[in-house]
Motif scaffolding. Structure first.
Motif, PDB file in Angstrom:
ATOM      1  N   ILE A  71       0.602  -1.238   0.065  1.00 31.91           N
ATOM      2  CA  ILE A  71      -0.094  -0.018   0.119  1.00 31.91           C
ATOM      3  C   ILE A  71       0.962   1.244  -0.193  1.00 31.91           C
ATOM      4  O   ILE A  71       1.736   1.332   0.933  1.00 31.91           O
ATOM      5  CB  ILE A  71      -0.904  -0.081   1.264  1.00 31.91           C
ATOM      6  N   GLU A  72       0.809   1.920  -0.923  1.00 33.10           N
ATOM      7  CA  GLU A  72       1.654   3.112  -1.157  1.00 33.10           C
ATOM      8  C   GLU A  72       1.700   4.179  -0.072  1.00 33.10           C
ATOM      9  O   GLU A  72       0.476   4.328   0.517  1.00 33.10           O
ATOM     10  CB  GLU A  72       1.617   3.680  -2.553  1.00 33.10           C
ATOM     11  N   PRO A  73       2.928   4.878   0.190  1.00 27.80           N
ATOM     12  CA  PRO A  73       2.653   6.152   1.194  1.00 27.80           C
ATOM     13  C   PRO A  73       1.624   6.978   0.587  1.00 27.80           C
ATOM     14  O   PRO A  73       1.822   7.150  -0.639  1.00 27.80           O
ATOM     15  CB  PRO A  73       4.136   6.431   1.231  1.00 27.80           C
ATOM     16  N   ASP A  74       1.375   7.733   1.468  1.00 28.88           N
ATOM     17  CA  ASP A  74       0.379   8.972   0.998  1.00 28.88           C
ATOM     18  C   ASP A  74      -0.854   8.467   0.275  1.00 28.88           C
ATOM     19  O   ASP A  74      -1.278   9.326  -0.802  1.00 28.88           O
ATOM     20  CB  ASP A  74       1.058  10.104   0.587  1.00 28.88           C
ATOM     21  N   LEU A 126      -7.184   5.301   1.803  1.00 26.08           N
ATOM     22  CA  LEU A 126      -7.556   4.095   2.022  1.00 26.08           C
ATOM     23  C   LEU A 126      -9.063   3.830   1.904  1.00 26.08           C
ATOM     24  O   LEU A 126      -9.864   4.792   2.552  1.00 26.08           O
ATOM     25  CB  LEU A 126      -6.913   3.760   3.443  1.00 26.08           C
ATOM     26  N   ASN A 127      -9.650   2.704   1.284  1.00 30.76           N
ATOM     27  CA  ASN A 127     -10.965   2.660   1.149  1.00 30.76           C
ATOM     28  C   ASN A 127     -11.291   1.459   2.131  1.00 30.76           C
ATOM     29  O   ASN A 127     -10.871   0.219   1.788  1.00 30.76           O
ATOM     30  CB  ASN A 127     -11.332   2.505  -0.274  1.00 30.76           C
ATOM     31  N   LEU A 166     -13.857  14.226   7.338  1.00 31.89           N
ATOM     32  CA  LEU A 166     -14.904  13.778   6.082  1.00 31.89           C
ATOM     33  C   LEU A 166     -14.322  13.096   4.946  1.00 31.89           C
ATOM     34  O   LEU A 166     -14.799  12.971   4.019  1.00 31.89           O
ATOM     35  CB  LEU A 166     -15.483  15.419   5.681  1.00 31.89           C
ATOM     36  N   ARG A 167     -12.958  12.741   5.155  1.00 31.53           N
ATOM     37  CA  ARG A 167     -12.288  12.141   3.784  1.00 31.53           C
ATOM     38  C   ARG A 167     -11.685  10.687   4.081  1.00 31.53           C
ATOM     39  O   ARG A 167     -11.632  10.181   3.241  1.00 31.53           O
ATOM     40  CB  ARG A 167     -11.235  12.943   3.434  1.00 31.53           C
ATOM     41  N   GLY A 168     -11.624  10.367   5.309  1.00 29.82           N
ATOM     42  CA  GLY A 168     -11.211   9.095   5.799  1.00 29.82           C
ATOM     43  C   GLY A 168      -9.851   8.883   6.021  1.00 29.82           C
ATOM     44  O   GLY A 168      -9.149  10.013   6.260  1.00 29.82           O
ATOM     45  N   TYR A 169      -9.315   7.763   5.998  1.00 32.20           N
ATOM     46  CA  TYR A 169      -7.915   7.466   6.251  1.00 32.20           C
ATOM     47  C   TYR A 169      -7.180   7.482   5.086  1.00 32.20           C
ATOM     48  O   TYR A 169      -7.439   7.290   3.879  1.00 32.20           O
ATOM     49  CB  TYR A 169      -7.833   5.996   6.878  1.00 32.20           C
TER      50      TYR A 169
END
Length: 224
Positions: free
Chosen positions: A31-34, A37-38, A71-74
């Motif tokens: 999982i790439e940096p920055d 995540l869904n 409001l945008r998640g992780y």
């Protein structure tokens, strides 16, 4: 189950497993940096419900491997820059040689036994992915934390633990050649502490941190 034994709830076991899987994916940059995540997508990929994924992400946030945006998640955090890595080692070089000297001054027989037991548990890894070096990273964290505990300054210990230095350093770069050298240096620190030699303990820790920083930056250069 024997009388008096406490069963671990299956949900806790599942949450721990998901946490370990996500940690490995982030540390290995699968999982790439920055990256955003869904939760639902991660749950599908790991064949679990979203609940253990949410629990794992909350733990990873405290580790500094993900961050939660309103409001945008992780999303995953960025890997340390070379300057940030240098700052981590600058902090450690201020705190840990002092702690090693303090441990040498305050050590009791049980402290020496605990340090030797931790050193004996250190694994020599031959691989360069998280599956191989996770145990080494955990040993490294336990070893350095134990020295700070023996030194007896809770403020210094808390500041060190909040850096999550080991996770971020191993995420920055790792080479299997680091393993034997780090364990050998740990051994030198233990002997100085066991002897009650504050000057040698301080010197051994300083040398270890300088060598560790050099090994990590060299591994990063080799990978680039």
């Amino acid at each position: 189950m024997r009388a008096g034994a406490v069963a671990v709830p299956p949900r806790r076991v599942l949450a721990d497993a998901v946490y370990e899987q996500l940690t490995a994916l982030i540390m290995d940059h699968a999982i790439e940096p920055d990256a955003r995540l869904n939760i639902e997508a991660l749950a599908r990929d790991l064949a679990v419900s979203p609940t253990p994924v949410r629990e794992a992400l909350a733990r990873l946030e405290s580790d500094g491997l993900v961050t939660k945006e309103p409001l945008r998640g992780y999303r995953t955090t960025a890997v340390l820059t070379p300057d940030e890595l240098a700052q981590v080692f600058e902090f450690r070089t201020l705190v840990e040689p002092w702690a090693a000297a303090g441990a040498a001054r305050r050590r009791r027989e049980e402290d020496i036994a605990a340090l030797r037991a931790e050193l004996a548990s250190a694994p020599v890894t031959t691989g360069s992915d998280y599956a191989h070096y996770a145990a080494l990273a955990q040993h490294d964290q336990r070893f350095h934390t134990l020295l700070l505990r023996i030194a007896g300054n809770d403020v210094a210990l808390g500041a060190f633990e909040r850096t999550r230095a080991h996770l971020h350093q191993f995420r920055y770069a790792f080479s299997s050649s680091m393993s034997a050298a780090a364990i050998s240096e740990h051994g030198g620190i233990v002997e100085a502490v066991a002897a009650g030699d504050t000057r040698a303990a301080r010197s051994a820790m300083t040398a270890h941190l300088k060598a560790a920083h050099a090994r990590i930056t060299s591994a990063a250069s080799a990978d680039s």
